[in-house]
Design an enzyme around this catalytic site. Structure first.
Site, short mmCIF file in Angstrom:
data_model
loop_
_atom_site.label_atom_id
_atom_site.label_comp_id
_atom_site.label_asym_id
_atom_site.label_seq_id
_atom_site.Cartn_x
_atom_site.Cartn_y
_atom_site.Cartn_z
N GLU A 196 0.85 -1.19 0.00
CA GLU A 196 0.00 0.00 0.00
C GLU A 196 0.88 1.23 0.00
O GLU A 196 2.07 1.15 0.30
CB GLU A 196 -0.87 0.04 1.26
CG GLU A 196 -2.00 -0.93 1.25
CD GLU A 196 -2.82 -0.85 2.54
OE1 GLU A 196 -3.82 -1.57 2.60
OE2 GLU A 196 -2.45 -0.10 3.44
N HIS A 232 -6.17 2.26 5.18
CA HIS A 232 -5.69 1.93 6.50
C HIS A 232 -5.18 3.15 7.25
O HIS A 232 -4.70 4.10 6.67
CB HIS A 232 -4.53 0.94 6.43
CG HIS A 232 -4.99 -0.45 6.33
ND1 HIS A 232 -4.62 -1.27 5.29
CD2 HIS A 232 -5.80 -1.18 7.11
CE1 HIS A 232 -5.19 -2.44 5.47
NE2 HIS A 232 -5.90 -2.41 6.55
#
Lengths: 418, 348
Positions: free
Chosen positions: B261, B300
């Site tokens: 990510e 996140h």
């Protein structure tokens, strides 16, 4: 991330209170906070020093480089400060490409000074980084080579020995004072779960350290430990972010539950809306819609995880309200679901969404809404069947797909005919 | 970063060149000479099982810290159903009772002594999770998997420092979905039923994307050797580098999938390792968050892009330069791996 910026007013408040409590250092700083709701008469009563000294006014909005923004005033009396602030409160300004209103100012005593020192403490993976320079202030970046840094591994105490390389170039008396100050600030840093403190600059008043400008970040995950110590603390949104009523509503919901409910309005006139489960999956859907050339049509960014049926219903209502606003006859799409759930009962979680859909039957039709569902997980067939059925019942086009379809296949379906 | 990678390479190559290091359980009997070990080893009927290739296998014995809580109960039931060797649980003050047919203990040390557990999974709320990890470390378990999200940063920094001062216990997480060796051991919240024992090692920061990669690799017939969810936190126990090291040395893992990510440098560290290893195992990667603007928080909690470093584009470029196949859509992960296998003549 849990590192959240706090206003300068709060950083200084916390430093002053806990420097006294932990190491008995009395920091003679004082600050007053001014917002649109401030009553200046009351303020003056509470903080009488405002009428006894010359003052500095600065915006307290989490952005830096304030001196270069024309929003700082030096050496005013109280009346001058009030006038300065009233002219600028609520005005929209642009900083580094972000536009937003100025909502908060900080007023402090004007301190004529000569030295400008720099101090920064930050939490790293294996310990702490502590930096110090004699050439702090507005030109700190140009003098970055004069900054001394040490790395203090976790659990090592901040001893005089450890500090020595930082203050090596200072005359010994001043070095001692600043060394003690550093130890005190570090104690506060650790005790209050700061993740970042920066003073640029601090100076010496009567031989003692005196922070002029200060930035702080706290670890929000440590809130449960620090409720009393932090007191009445605000974690402001980044400058330029003003929450819409819908966003505030969902944020409020999210804060009250252990489930995750996130809603950010991207384009109220957008024609692609989504209710996606999972942080990773939700990123993927927005990326894919972007890749397909329709990023500007995205109405929202949403992520949910583990909500109850009621919570899901509330989130769905907000999204459907936004998606069906101002119908114009053109196709609009709603993407629902996301990934293959691990243990969430897919059959049950769709119930909240289905209730919301039934409530909005006429709005959905008027806004020409098409629904695309992709989901896997326990009971997914039941869930998909329910969604299909509600589509038939309400007369709204609903397409359902299970895990055999790629996650983002519905994005292509959603933008077809747009 | 590069130093860490070269250290791992050196230990990797020494592991490969000196098989004697695998006879570790017998080395504690220091009075005998090595040659006597080899002839007498058959006399020891209960020789301890060899170390798992990638942290867990069918012999891993797992306790659950927080077993009597809502999450602990739910996930322990699932683990038992999957066939994981769940051997007990820990909830202070409930020691001596039974839960889900398993004995409950007051402490990890007690649980380990009674059940011979060597791994733990933690479903304990944030205020107590760091202490739970420390307890498992002090009891010298081989593996601790911490599912909990929201542990204060300073707590994790302390845990990390303690972890680095010992080499017995490995932490996976916190804020992670867990680890699974399909068919043998499932520790965490992932859906077991989509996994199939096979040839691909998967390491990922995102749980939901992992399940897509799993589904696809199962669908193209490749299956998975071990899947590790390292979690979304920047302060974590196990990173891409640690998993890739194991995958490179594991004969069952013939291909590797990396799911990253935006934010941080974990993927870049893995690239340094991959380059130095000179491996021929096919590696496919996907990086989420391509469209995230700098300074914004998306996905996140751990995924923030700050000014240049850690952008998805940078990571993708770095990975490709190391010979990794980077796919632009998560839908293509399984197919891409299948293609590389085909190209290299690895399909049967």
């Amino acid at each position: 991330m849990a590192r959240k910026k706090i206003r300068e007013y709060d950083s200084k408040r916390l430093l002053k209170e806990h420097l006294k409590r932990l190491v008995h250092i009395d920091l003679p700083i004082c600050s007053a906070q001014v917002t649109e709701s401030t009553d200046f008469t009351e303020l003056l009563e509470k903080e009488s020093w405002l009428s006894q000294r010359r003052l500095v006014v600065k915006p307290d909005m989490l952005f830096g480089k304030r001196g270069k923004s024309g929003l700082v005033a030096l050496n005013l009396d109280f009346a001058g400060a009030v006038e300065f602030i009233k002219k600028r409160l609520g005005q929209e300004i642009e900083i580094e490409g972000c536009k937003g209103p100025i909502t908060t100012f900080i007023i402090e005593p004007f301190i004529p000074h000569k030295e400008e020192y720099y101090l920064a403490i930050s939490s790293e993976r294996l310990g702490f980084n502590i930096s110090f320079s004699e050439c702090g202030g507005i030109e700190i970046e140009e003098n970055w080579d004069k900054v001394n840094s040490i790395f203090l591994p976790t659990k090592s105490p901040l001893t005089d020995e450890a500090i020595a390389p930082l203050i090596a170039d200072l005359p010994s008396e001043i070095g001692k004072k600043i060394g003690n100050f550093m130890k005190g600030v570090f104690a506060v840093f650790q005790d209050l779960d700061f993740s970042f403190i920066e003073m640029n600059p601090f100076t010496l008043v009567d031989g003692e350290a005196y922070p002029l400008d200060m930035r702080g970040e706290l670890d929000e995950n440590a809130a449960f430990k620090n409720e009393d110590k932090w007191g009445n603390l605000e974690f402001p949104l980044p400058f330029g972010r003003v929450l819409s009523p819908e966003e505030s509503f969902i944020l409020d919901l999210n804060d009250k539950t252990s489930a995750s409910l996130k809603f950010t309005l991207l384009n109220p006139k957008g024609r692609i809306w989504n209710m996606i489960a999972g942080g990773g999956a939700s990123l993927i859907y927005t990326d894919t819609v972007g890749d397909l050339g329709c990023a500007t049509e995205l109405g929202n960014y949403t992520e949910y995880g583990g909500p109850s049926e009621e919570e899901m219903l509330k989130l769905a209502r907000v999204i459907l309200d936004c998606a069906t606003a101002n119908p114009d006859g053109r196709k609009r799409s709603i993407l629902i679901g996301g990934n293959i759930a691990n243990l969430t009962d897919v059959g049950a979680t769709f119930d909240g969404i289905i209730r919301a859909l039934k409530e909005k039957k006429s709005e959905l039709k008027e806004a020409n809404i098409h629904i695309y569902v992709r989901r896997g997980g326990p009971n997914y067939l039941t869930g998909l069947a329910k969604m299909q059925a509600v589509g038939e019942e309400l007369g709204i086009p609903v397409e359902v797909y299970g895990p055999e379809a790629v996650m983002t296949g519905i994005c292509n379906r959603a933008i077809e005919g747009m | 970063m590069a130093r860490q990678a070269s250290r791992l390479i050196r230990s990797l190559s020494s592991q490969i060149s000196s098989p004697k290091t695998q006879i570790s359980p017998l080395s504690s009997l220091s009075s005998s000479s090595p040659s006597q070990f080899l002839t007498h080893s058959r006399a020891f009927s209960a020789a301890p099982a060899p170390q798992p290739a990638v942290f867990v296998d069918k012999n891993t014995r797992v306790i659950c810290q927080g077993i009597t809580g809502k999450n602990g109960t739910f996930h322990t039931e699932q683990a038992i159903e999957y066939g994981t060797k769940m051997v007990g649980g820990v909830t202070p003050k409930k020691g001596g009772t039974e839960h889900l047919g398993l004995p409950v203990f007051n402490s990890v040390a007690e649980a380990k002594a009674e059940t011979k557990a060597n791994a733990s999974v933690i479903y304990v709320p944030p205020p107590f999770a760091a202490a739970a990890i420390m307890e498992a470390m002090e009891a010298e378990l081989d593996l601790v998997v911490c599912i909990t999200e929201g542990i204060p940063q300073h707590d994790m920094v302390r845990v990390k420092a303690a972890l680095n001062q010992q080499s017995k216990t490995r932490l996976i997480g916190p804020n992670c979905p867990g680890i699974i060796k399909p068919g043998e051991c499932k520790i965490g919240i992932m859906p077991g039923y989509i996994h199939k024992p096979g040839r691909i090692g998967i390491v990922s920061r995102s749980g939901t994307l992992t399940y897509e990669a799993v589904f696809q690799t199962t669908a193209v017939g490749l299956g998975q050797s071990t899947c590790v969810g390292i979690g979304g936190d920047p302060f974590n126990g196990t990173n891409f580098v640690d998993c890739v090291t194991k995958f490179l040395a594991d004969p069952q893992t013939e291909g590797i999938i990396l799911i990253g990510e935006i934010g941080g440098t974990a993927e870049e560290d893995a690239v340094a390792l991959i380059k130095e290893s000179g491996t021929e195992k096919p590696i496919v990667a996907f990086i989420a968050g391509l469209t995230a603007p700098p300074g914004r928080r998306m996905g996140h909690a751990g995924a923030i892009v700050s000014g240049g470093k850690g952008t998805a584009q940078d990571k993708i470029k770095t990975l490709r330069e190391a010979g990794v196949t980077v796919v632009e859509s998560p839908a293509k992960i399984g197919a891409a791996m299948h293609d590389v296998f085909k190209q290299r003549g690895l399909l049967n």
